[in-house]
Design a protein around this motif. Structure first.
Motif, PDB file in Angstrom:
ATOM      1  N   LEU A 103      24.499  -3.672  18.340  1.00 47.33           N
ATOM      2  CA  LEU A 103      23.037  -3.681  18.338  1.00 47.33           C
ATOM      3  C   LEU A 103      22.522  -2.358  17.788  1.00 47.33           C
ATOM      4  CD1 LEU A 103      22.094  -5.294  21.779  1.00 47.33           C
ATOM      5  CD2 LEU A 103      21.809  -6.293  19.518  1.00 47.33           C
ATOM      6  N   GLN A 122      16.797  -0.246  16.832  1.00 46.05           N
ATOM      7  CA  GLN A 122      15.614  -1.085  16.711  1.00 46.05           C
ATOM      8  C   GLN A 122      15.762  -2.356  17.536  1.00 46.05           C
ATOM      9  OE1 GLN A 122      12.773  -0.483  15.404  1.00 46.05           O
ATOM     10  NE2 GLN A 122      11.826  -2.528  15.445  1.00 46.05           N
ATOM     11  N   ASP A 123      16.979  -2.940  17.528  1.00 49.83           N
ATOM     12  CA  ASP A 123      17.206  -4.151  18.332  1.00 49.83           C
ATOM     13  C   ASP A 123      17.001  -3.870  19.817  1.00 49.83           C
ATOM     14  OD1 ASP A 123      17.800  -5.445  15.985  1.00 49.83           O
ATOM     15  OD2 ASP A 123      19.976  -5.275  16.230  1.00 49.83           O
ATOM     16  N   GLU A 124      17.568  -2.793  20.314  1.00 52.78           N
ATOM     17  CA  GLU A 124      17.419  -2.469  21.729  1.00 52.78           C
ATOM     18  C   GLU A 124      15.971  -2.174  22.089  1.00 52.78           C
ATOM     19  OE1 GLU A 124      20.046   0.613  22.872  1.00 52.78           O
ATOM     20  OE2 GLU A 124      21.879  -0.471  22.325  1.00 52.78           O
ATOM     21  N   SER A 128      18.518 -15.175  17.629  1.00 56.57           N
ATOM     22  CA  SER A 128      17.130 -14.906  17.254  1.00 56.57           C
ATOM     23  C   SER A 128      16.226 -15.211  18.437  1.00 56.57           C
ATOM     24  CB  SER A 128      16.711 -15.742  16.038  1.00 56.57           C
ATOM     25  OG  SER A 128      16.732 -17.126  16.353  1.00 56.57           O
ATOM     26  N   TYR A 156      12.573 -12.733  15.755  1.00 57.89           N
ATOM     27  CA  TYR A 156      13.319 -11.495  15.519  1.00 57.89           C
ATOM     28  C   TYR A 156      14.808 -11.820  15.628  1.00 57.89           C
ATOM     29  CZ  TYR A 156      14.755  -6.625  15.666  1.00 57.89           C
ATOM     30  OH  TYR A 156      15.338  -5.417  15.377  1.00 57.89           O
ATOM     31  N   LEU A 187      18.623 -10.588  15.873  1.00 50.59           N
ATOM     32  CA  LEU A 187      19.416  -9.433  16.275  1.00 50.59           C
ATOM     33  C   LEU A 187      20.591  -9.227  15.319  1.00 50.59           C
ATOM     34  CD1 LEU A 187      19.579 -10.040  20.145  1.00 50.59           C
ATOM     35  CD2 LEU A 187      17.988  -8.584  18.885  1.00 50.59           C
TER      36      LEU A 187
END
Length: 542
Positions: free
Chosen positions: A28, A31-33, A227, A245, A247
């Motif tokens: 991850l 930005q994902d977290e 997603s 979004y 991942l």
């Protein structure tokens, strides 16, 4: 045998109704977290507000109020997120109601126990079913004060139950109280804050059959791409069409991955949950789905080859293999585990012990016989008094964890489970089987004998064993051979049944009719010897 409670019949345990698998979200990005924390925090705030509304409504809640709650949440998230939020909130309220009812039953048991012991004279000895009087006047006085405290708690709990009022803490009451005792919890304020925020996030969505890959809110494709449908206020963070979004991590589900992949390819409903482990700084995704009920085998077919009796203890599983007649075969087995350390370590210990037990049962194609244990009412301090070691022992037994793990793992391997009534298995097993199964080369413990008793009860054999004949006279000289059947039992000394077919003994047909009639034979001690004696006349030819 008066005073014994009625025994429940053994039954085959039904298989699990659902499956849950977990995999780590690796690779991850920052930005994902950040997106996951924002989405989870926003939905967690909505869940907290909705839980307050649901608890305020209490027993007056109806379908119209449910629809109103969902409409309020739809504008701040989405229609699907609103459905998941309202359902999770209602389930949490229902769980709190069940816990409140269990708490009331526990308080009632404590109040009844104290009232009974206060009514007895000081120092009176108790029995096996009820405790005796208190030992001293000082203890009697202390228990009168505790009785008043429990009665007040019980009155408040009953009032809350009648009004439909529950008290729920999103994130957990234990973690909330740990904020005031950080040193005892071995936490810093920053670590506690991270755990608290992670526990209050909401990142779970129910599946829906017929939708793409079984879930439109948190979608996971067969290739492992994850997603998320973003709530309306966070739609500007989308990196894919339609406000989604995607991942950077991929999931594969090493355990039951093929089953999950077959499930999502036909668009069957799958529920997902994303959560963060703050201690390891890792993110995980859990997938769960319901499975059709498996037709359980008949009890007679399950025990056709025999069973393995399993006795559950605080630190090990004692098991012994039994044949169809209830006789122990081979040597007892012990599968130990250590319930210390973290929750993950304890769960791994239980899983490892059950794996070895199930592999042994699968090698011999046998079913497992286990006790239908329930210690919810046995850990009361009012029932066991000063026996703190015993209370700690039964409280530490992983009954719920073992039951859940054993049912799911046995169903995966196709091993049937037979649940029996746990009454008197340890006592009668030690009384009838511990000494006979002990030899110079083997020491049989009380738990091993209890495993034999459990297996015999699953086979519907009496736990009491048949005693052997006297060594000095291996016949009926000292009475009948066993204590189960007396000498007057019909059918014990009757004629043997005639077997049709070719005869292997040189006995002409018809001459063996009275073979079992002892009175027709001239034997010592029989009536034929005491009949009137008459000499035959001599022939005239002499």
């Amino acid at each position: 045998m008066s005073g014994l409670r009625e025994m429940g019949a053994p039954f085959v345990v039904p298989g699990p109704s659902g499956v849950a698998v977990r995999d780590r979200l690796k690779n991850l990005t920052a930005q994902d977290e950040a997106v996951l924390r924002l989405v989870g925090g926003h939905l967690g705030m909505l869940a907290a507000r909705d839980l307050k509304v649901r608890c305020t409504a209490g027993l007056e809640h109806d379908n119209e109020q449910w629809a109103h709650r969902k409409r309020e949440l739809t504008g701040r998230s989405s229609s699907r997120w609103a459905g998941s939020l309202t359902k999770a909130t209602h389930d949490q309220w229902a769980l709190a109601r069940r816990a409140q009812q269990a708490h009331i039953r526990k308080l009632e048991a404590g109040v009844d126990a104290i009232r009974h012991r206060l009514s007895l004279p000081l120092g009176e000895r108790g029995g096996k079913r009820a405790a005796g009087g208190y030992r001293s006047r000082r203890e009697w006085h202390a228990k009168t004060r505790r009785l008043r405290v429990l009665e007040d708690r019980l009155e408040r709990a009953r009032t809350d139950w009648a009004a439909g009022r529950v008290r729920v803490v999103r994130g957990g009451k234990r973690l909330l109280n740990a904020r005031h005792h950080l040193e005892q919890a071995r936490l810093t304020e920053s670590r506690w804050r991270a755990r608290w925020e992670a526990a209050r996030r909401f990142l779970q969505a129910d599946g829906e059959t017929g939708k793409r890959y079984g879930n439109e809110t948190i979608r996971v494709g067969p290739d492992g791409e994850v997603s998320i449908k973003l709530p309306a206020p966070l739609a500007h963070l989308a990196n894919a069409p339609h406000g989604r979004y995607v991942l950077g991590a991929r999931v594969s589900f090493a355990h039951r991955g093929e089953t999950w992949r077959d499930w999502v390819q036909v668009n069957r409903a799958v529920a997902y949950r994303i959560h963060e482990d703050t201690d390891r700084t890792r993110w995980y995704l859990t997938a769960s789905w319901t499975i059709p009920p498996v037709q359980t085998m008949p009890l007679a077919a399950v025990r056709a080859r025999g069973v393995i009796g399993v006795d559950t203890n605080a630190d090990h599983l004692a098991a012994w293999r039994l044949d169809t007649h209830g006789n122990p075969i081979g040597a007892p087995r012990r599968f130990a585990y250590t319930l210390t350390g973290t929750a993950q370590h304890r769960d791994a210990q239980v899983r490892h012990a059950l794996t070895r037990l199930l592999h042994w049962a699968r090698r011999h194609h046998l079913a497992l016989a286990v006790e239908d244990l329930d210690f919810t009412a046995e850990t009361s301090r009012e029932k066991h008094g000063r026996r703190k070691h015993f209370r700690k022992l039964i409280s530490g037994m992983p009954v719920a964890r073992l039951r859940t793990r054993l049912v799911s793992m046995a169903a995966e391997l196709g091993i049937p489970l037979v649940a029996v009534d746990p009454a008197y298995t340890s006592k009668w097993g030690a009384q009838h089987w511990q000494k006979p199964l002990t030899s110079s080369k083997r020491t049989t413990t009380r738990h091993d004998a209890a495993a034999v008793a459990i297996g015999r009860r699953a086979l519907e054999h009496p736990i009491r064993r048949r005693t052997a004949p006297p060594r000095t006279h291996q016949s009926d000289g000292y009475g009948h051979r066993t204590v189960q059947a007396g000498p007057a039992t019909p059918g014990r000394e009757g004629p043997r049944p005639r077997i049709p077919g070719p005869r292997t003994r040189s006995v002409p047909p018809g001459l063996g009719v009275n073979a079992g009639n002892q009175n027709a034979q001239h034997r010592s001690g029989r009536s034929a010897e005491h009949e009137p004696w008459q000499q035959d006349s001599l022939p005239l030819s002499l």
